[in-house]
Motif scaffolding. Sequence first.
Motif, PDB file in Angstrom:
ATOM      1  N   PHE A 192       9.656   5.966   2.112  1.00  0.00           N
ATOM      2  CA  PHE A 192       9.762   7.083   3.046  1.00  0.00           C
ATOM      3  C   PHE A 192       8.426   7.666   3.498  1.00  0.00           C
ATOM      4  O   PHE A 192       8.389   8.475   4.423  1.00  0.00           O
ATOM      5  N   LEU A 193       7.333   7.266   2.863  1.00  0.00           N
ATOM      6  CA  LEU A 193       6.031   7.791   3.256  1.00  0.00           C
ATOM      7  C   LEU A 193       5.087   6.669   3.646  1.00  0.00           C
ATOM      8  O   LEU A 193       5.229   5.522   3.190  1.00  0.00           O
ATOM      9  N   ASP A 194       4.120   7.006   4.477  1.00  0.00           N
ATOM     10  CA  ASP A 194       3.077   6.060   4.835  1.00  0.00           C
ATOM     11  C   ASP A 194       2.288   5.690   3.574  1.00  0.00           C
ATOM     12  O   ASP A 194       2.016   6.559   2.738  1.00  0.00           O
ATOM     13  N   PRO A 195       1.898   4.423   3.406  1.00  0.00           N
ATOM     14  CA  PRO A 195       1.185   4.015   2.193  1.00  0.00           C
ATOM     15  C   PRO A 195      -0.064   4.849   1.890  1.00  0.00           C
ATOM     16  O   PRO A 195      -0.388   5.087   0.732  1.00  0.00           O
ATOM     17  N   ASP A 196      -0.759   5.307   2.950  1.00  0.00           N
ATOM     18  CA  ASP A 196      -1.965   6.106   2.738  1.00  0.00           C
ATOM     19  C   ASP A 196      -1.671   7.448   2.094  1.00  0.00           C
ATOM     20  O   ASP A 196      -2.541   8.047   1.449  1.00  0.00           O
ATOM     21  N   THR A 197      -0.449   7.945   2.261  1.00  0.00           N
ATOM     22  CA  THR A 197      -0.032   9.199   1.627  1.00  0.00           C
ATOM     23  C   THR A 197       0.736   8.922   0.343  1.00  0.00           C
ATOM     24  O   THR A 197       0.617   9.657  -0.641  1.00  0.00           O
ATOM     25  N   ALA A 198       1.515   7.865   0.349  1.00  0.00           N
ATOM     26  CA  ALA A 198       2.415   7.566  -0.771  1.00  0.00           C
ATOM     27  C   ALA A 198       1.663   7.392  -2.091  1.00  0.00           C
ATOM     28  O   ALA A 198       2.112   7.871  -3.137  1.00  0.00           O
ATOM     29  N   TRP A 199       0.523   6.708  -2.074  1.00  0.00           N
ATOM     30  CA  TRP A 199      -0.176   6.480  -3.340  1.00  0.00           C
ATOM     31  C   TRP A 199      -0.677   7.791  -3.936  1.00  0.00           C
ATOM     32  O   TRP A 199      -0.717   7.951  -5.162  1.00  0.00           O
ATOM     33  N   ARG A 200      -1.034   8.751  -3.069  1.00  0.00           N
ATOM     34  CA  ARG A 200      -1.462  10.062  -3.563  1.00  0.00           C
ATOM     35  C   ARG A 200      -0.284  10.814  -4.187  1.00  0.00           C
ATOM     36  O   ARG A 200      -0.419  11.445  -5.245  1.00  0.00           O
ATOM     37  N   VAL A 201       0.869  10.739  -3.551  1.00  0.00           N
ATOM     38  CA  VAL A 201       2.060  11.405  -4.080  1.00  0.00           C
ATOM     39  C   VAL A 201       2.434  10.831  -5.450  1.00  0.00           C
ATOM     40  O   VAL A 201       2.832  11.569  -6.361  1.00  0.00           O
ATOM     41  N   MET A 202       2.284   9.532  -5.599  1.00  0.00           N
ATOM     42  CA  MET A 202       2.563   8.919  -6.894  1.00  0.00           C
ATOM     43  C   MET A 202       1.737   9.558  -8.002  1.00  0.00           C
ATOM     44  O   MET A 202       2.248   9.894  -9.075  1.00  0.00           O
ATOM     45  N   PHE A 203       0.458   9.751  -7.750  1.00  0.00           N
ATOM     46  CA  PHE A 203      -0.397  10.380  -8.758  1.00  0.00           C
ATOM     47  C   PHE A 203      -0.024  11.845  -8.982  1.00  0.00           C
ATOM     48  O   PHE A 203      -0.078  12.337 -10.115  1.00  0.00           O
ATOM     49  N   TRP A 204       0.359  12.540  -7.935  1.00  0.00           N
ATOM     50  CA  TRP A 204       0.697  13.965  -8.082  1.00  0.00           C
ATOM     51  C   TRP A 204       1.934  14.164  -8.965  1.00  0.00           C
ATOM     52  O   TRP A 204       2.064  15.184  -9.631  1.00  0.00           O
ATOM     53  N   THR A 205       2.837  13.189  -8.941  1.00  0.00           N
ATOM     54  CA  THR A 205       4.015  13.319  -9.807  1.00  0.00           C
ATOM     55  C   THR A 205       3.645  13.197 -11.280  1.00  0.00           C
ATOM     56  O   THR A 205       4.473  13.456 -12.160  1.00  0.00           O
ATOM     57  N   GLY A 206       2.399  12.830 -11.567  1.00  0.00           N
ATOM     58  CA  GLY A 206       1.934  12.724 -12.944  1.00  0.00           C
ATOM     59  C   GLY A 206       1.808  14.060 -13.648  1.00  0.00           C
ATOM     60  O   GLY A 206       1.423  14.116 -14.827  1.00  0.00           O
TER      61      GLY A 206
END
Length: 425
Positions: free
Chosen positions: A182-196
């Motif tokens: 659902f997100l652009d890869p350039d944003t998605a990888w950052r969101v993955m880390f934020w869920t940490g």
Amino acid sequence: MSTTQAQPKQDELPDDSGALAWLRALGPRGRRAFGGAFGGYALDSYDFFTLPLSMVAISAYFSLSTGQTGLLTTVTLVVSAIGGAIAGIAADRIGRVKALMITVITYALFTVLCGFAPNYETLLVFRALQGLGFGGEWAVGAILVAEYSSAKHRGRTLGAIQSSWAIGWALAVIVYTVVFQFLDPDTAWRVMFWTGALPALLVIWVRRHVSDAPEATQRRLASSDKGSFTAIFKKDLLRTTLFAVLLSTGVQGGYYTLATWVPTYLKTERGLTVVGTGGYLTFLISGAFIGYLTGGYLTDKLGRKKNIALFAFLSAACIAAYTNIPSGANSVVLVLGFPLGFCMSAIFSGFGSFLSELYPTAVRGTGQGFTYNTGRAVGAFFPTLVGFLAGSWGVGGALIFGAVGYGLAVLALFGLPETRGRELQ
């Protein structure tokens, strides 16, 4: 020598039969300790896998080579050796629970900060600092639970703790699949880390409900050598320490090679989509979860050394098969993912009990933290080697180096004693 729990009266002894006898034997306080260690290791796994799953997107965002990408994992694992050694000493000096909370807060904080990294160099630094907490959590949590466990069930109990790694891995894959859909890869990888940030919630529960095993705490506080780093290199423990490091290096070199590069291998050489990769990883992770539980059972039945030797051989065989599947035979990749996950995880199930039994209470944290995480740091160079060789050999061809690690693990077993049934000193 005695067990680490006060002995209950005969009419208060828990039922020693059935599949969950190991859990009943822990007692109420032991089960709460199990919950804290289980949750901490699951979330440790989740935070670790945010990187491998996001690796392709991060590489594209910062225009990285495969060698630079592999270095992100290597630096995490190398610094984890420092974190593991520090956490082990802290566990012996300030207690298991306090050290556990510190490690969880550390890896959660720096995982979140990775999501804010403006460039590769900053990401590398944050990922390295995440390794400080990542390196310490497992050793501290395993010791906490081991000191509540009976000798008869210790392998199964610590194997169950290890199984939480697969749960954290599965949660990361689910979040990855949703976020990258659902997100652009350039944003998605950052969101993955934020869920940490999720592990921070666990710390609140641990602080309120979990305590160190009373008898082990008394012995630890009574010792003048508690938390002594030099003690694990004295004559009576030197051989154990050196061979335990070699064992850990071999097993983790093989494991992290696969954990780091299989997602990239599935995308770049098997041509799978995000959803397809998630599907294939589901089989790998399912095998891992069952492998942890099975290995925990077998380490009590066969012994620590036989369990490790058996699954070292089977893991090496699975790597060779997995990376030599003909192009287009993706259904075979799917089928082999389950035994690959099963074998490379079952070998870990005996680690928590084995390392805990090799060291006395006063330096148990120091010994286990150092040996496990030094092995992790040296083994971390396997993923980097794969990264640099992938350019000429392909990721699939380079992955075969993971099998070399399992050979080292078998050699290390010749220098270590069998500890099945040993009471903690």
